[in-house]
Structure formats: C-alpha cells, structure tokens
Enzyme design. Structure first.
Site, PDB file in Angstrom:
ATOM      1  N   ASP A  48       0.737  -1.010   0.122  1.00  0.00           N
ATOM      2  CA  ASP A  48       0.058   0.161   0.017  1.00  0.00           C
ATOM      3  C   ASP A  48       0.812   1.385  -0.193  1.00  0.00           C
ATOM      4  O   ASP A  48       0.586   2.181  -0.619  1.00  0.00           O
ATOM      5  CB  ASP A  48      -0.743  -0.147   1.282  1.00  0.00           C
TER       6      ASP A  48
ATOM      7  N   GLU B 135      -2.392  -5.240  -3.554  1.00  0.00           N
ATOM      8  CA  GLU B 135      -1.446  -4.443  -2.941  1.00  0.00           C
ATOM      9  C   GLU B 135      -0.184  -5.272  -2.145  1.00  0.00           C
ATOM     10  O   GLU B 135       0.879  -5.051  -2.207  1.00  0.00           O
ATOM     11  CB  GLU B 135      -2.142  -3.639  -1.662  1.00  0.00           C
TER      12      GLU B 135
END
Lengths: 241, 241
Positions: free
Chosen positions: A66, A133
């Site tokens: 992320d 992610e």
C-alpha cells in the site's frame, strides 16, 4: 521470532507448473523467489492452513505494498502534472488508489484464480484489491523499487487508468451517500459552517452529515465542498456502506 | 506548462558557498542538481518572491516526500518486526511520522537556517517538518530511492527514533483531548457501542466524543480503545488543537 520473508527460501505450499506460469504471466517477469508471492496471495481467512499461530497471510505485505503503491503513484502524478498543486495531486491519487479500481485491476490480471482464501468476493469486498497491494509489496521485496515502479506503471496506470477522464470525475462520496439515502428512504442533510482554525488562524469549513437527526459523519476542508466530501467519506465508513 | 523540476537546470536563487556547504552537510552527500533542494526549502509564504503565479514553493515536493517517507518507514518496520501484525506496523508508523518528530528532526539538522519563508515557526507549526518532507522528495528526485532510503534510515531513524521506546508509548490522542478538557474546563465524554459492520459482518466499535453535549469527533475501530483514539484524533482536528 519469525524469519523475515526476504530471507526465506522455503515455499509456503508446493510450487506447481500452473502457479509458476500464471504468476509469471501476471508479473510480466520471472520471480527470483516464489515464497513471497505465495504469501501475497494467502488471505487471512486461510491462515490456519499454514500455521497454528494464524500468522501466515498477506496483511503485512499489504501494509508494505500500500505504501509503495502510494509513492509510485505520487511520483507519477508529480511528473505528469508539473503545473498542478498538491491538492490536485492528492485528489488524483485517491481517485486512482481506491477499492474499486484495485479490485478491477486484480480481476483483470486474473489474481482471483491464485488467491488462497476461505472467503468469496461476496463476503469480503477488499479481498482482491488487498491481494494486489500485497503483490506489489512482494515485487518490491523480490525485485526492488525500479521493478515495482515499472509494474505499477505498465500494469495499472497504462492499462487501467485514464488520467484525463479521472480529472473530470468528481470524488463521489457525497453522491454515493445521497443515492444511498434515496434508495433507503433516509433523510440526509448537511450542515456546514465556516470557522477560523485555532491553530492556523485560517478559515476552515466544518460539515456535519445527518441521517434524520443523527450525526453520522463530520469533516473539515478548505471549502464547503471539501468539508462535505470528508463528512460523506466518514459517514460511508461509519454506516459500513 | 511548467517544466518538470527533474529536468530543470537553472537554480531558483543564486547559489552561494554557504548554501552549498550547509545543504551538503545536512544531506551527507553532494547533490547532483541544487535547484530541487532550493525548491524544497521555499515555503509557500515566500512564493511571490520567485514568480507572479505564486507557484514556486515546496508543497508539491512535500506531497512526494511524504509518500516516499511513508514507504521507507513501512519497509523498515516490515523488516524490523517480522513477527508483528499490520495493525502494529501501522501504529508504529504513525508514531514515527508525526508533526512533532519531523519538526524536531528538521531543527536538529539545521534545516530552519536554510528555509526561505515569510513566516516563523510560531505562526505555522508545520513549517520545518513540511520542509523536511519536501527535502526527502528532493533527494528522491535527485538521487533515487536507494539514496533517500539511506538518508531516512541514517538521519531520521537511527539518530532520532528509539523504536523500543516508541512501542511502549501510547498513541495519545485520547490523553491529549482529556488534558485539553481539564485545562479549559470542558466537559468531555465518550459514548461507545459495538455494532456489526454492514459490509464485513464483523463486530466494530463506534465511538463518539462529546464536548458538553456536542459531538466533536467520531471514530471506528476493532476495539473500544481504537474507536476512542480515532474519535479523539478527529476531535483534535475539528477543534484545531
């Protein structure tokens, strides 16, 4: 203490040709080590299959990925829009990096076929985007920043994101909450007021979002519009929409 | 359109020996190009000195540097704590990357002596920390990810951050707001309740923070404690504390 995944050589589950071929196709390159990609694709719901401590799953890699994704997108926008201010850049990034986009990209890539999970998408909407992610985190650990930057640019930005179209798209938290209200017959109101910030001495807007008479979201911003968007964003979270 | 700073060769203001020496000392290496570091040190309040459009200042670089900093810290924590979950990593990062820490690091580095601004720290508390983030963006553009990672590890993490001590530090939004209430004779109450999330079907806690009877912050979390922290965080923002 667990051994760091970067040093790990052993795989989490047996590698078959199918996995090797598919992951290579998704990545566009051959991994150095497969273990980290396997880990990226293990959802928490399946963690008990791999260890008694339930700690073999992709949430840590998702945390890393992320952050890497955010910074690659930040640079891309910084370089693409030399004439735009940081408010624009921030807004554009949140339009790019959202649950729906990540989910769509993950599905187009075929990531869903490789995910190890005891859930289906229906019960957990973040499943695929989160795995994407985590995959980004895995690429970073396996191949470094330059490689993950190319992956994000080629697989995500160039294939899936139309920046010019995004510029015109409104961040739609307010529309979403109003639509939800109409559909569910909830009376939705915003109250907004201008204040002077105690800290910066500058004017700020504070907005409350009320469902019937109950506050379900509040937000601040440099404009009434921004404050309402922030209040809507919180309301969407609070109401679990 | 403005030329991208990465391509820019011309400096924003004349380079003197003093600037060259000081910036080299702060960075720990010799810059390739100075312009991007100059830009990192121009606060918005001084933008009118450099262009009529007021667009020569460090806010765009701050946006970039903030993201780079987040991802370097994410990796550092990921590698340092292989046995801890992503909730721990997220919390630790927010303890490291906060206004006070960045401000202190910036001041210890002597960044304040190089900042071009029409303000003083007294009127804008983020001035120095923001410039540090912009500097991080500048290092990235000038020297790449490996170099900025070393800079952050050596100058920020190793010199200024005691991770073991941070683990024990409570994120103190709740204490801060309660202290503020006591000092200013405001009656502060939390109401918290457990709900089942409409989306994930999992239990979540929702907490409201009331000053007298007015809601000034709300938050969610996996525990009552986390929900109260989030509500306190929003209240601090809303009240401009």
């Amino acid at each position: 203490m667990l051994r760091s995944i970067s040093e790990r050589k052993r795989n989490f589950y047996p590698l078959d040709k199918h996995f090797k071929r598919q992951i290579k196709e998704i990545l566009g390159f051959k991994p150095k080590r497969y273990a980290v990609y396997q880990l990226a694709l293990i959802h928490k719901s399946a963690a008990s299959r791999f260890s008694k401590q339930n700690d073999i799953h992709n949430e840590r890699l998702e945390f890393l990925g992320d952050a890497i994704l955010d910074s690659v997108i930040a640079e891309h926008l910084y370089e693409s829009y030399p004439g735009r201010d940081e408010g624009f850049l921030t807004q554009m990034r949140s339009k790019i990096v959202n649950r729906e986009t990540l989910r769509n990209v993950a599905l187009t890539m075929g990531l869903d076929k490789l995910i190890v999970s005891n859930l289906t998408s229906d019960t957990h909407i973040g499943l695929y985007g989160d795995a994407l992610e985590a995959l980004i985190g895995a690429i970073y650990l396996d191949k470094g920043y330059g490689k993950v930057k190319r992956f994000i640019t080629q697989k995500l930005l160039q294939k899936h994101i139309n920046l010019n179209k995004l510029i015109e798209t409104e961040t739609d938290f307010k529309s979403r909450i109003i639509e939800w209200g109409q559909k569910n017959r909830k009376d939705i109101n915003f109250t907004s007021q201008e204040q002077v910030s105690a800290r910066t001495k500058k004017p700020v807007f504070v907005s409350h979002l009320l469902v019937f008479d109950e506050i379900v979201g509040m937000g601040m911003g440099k404009s009434k519009k921004e404050a309402e968007q922030n209040a809507s964003k919180q309301a969407i979270q609070m109401l679990g929409l």
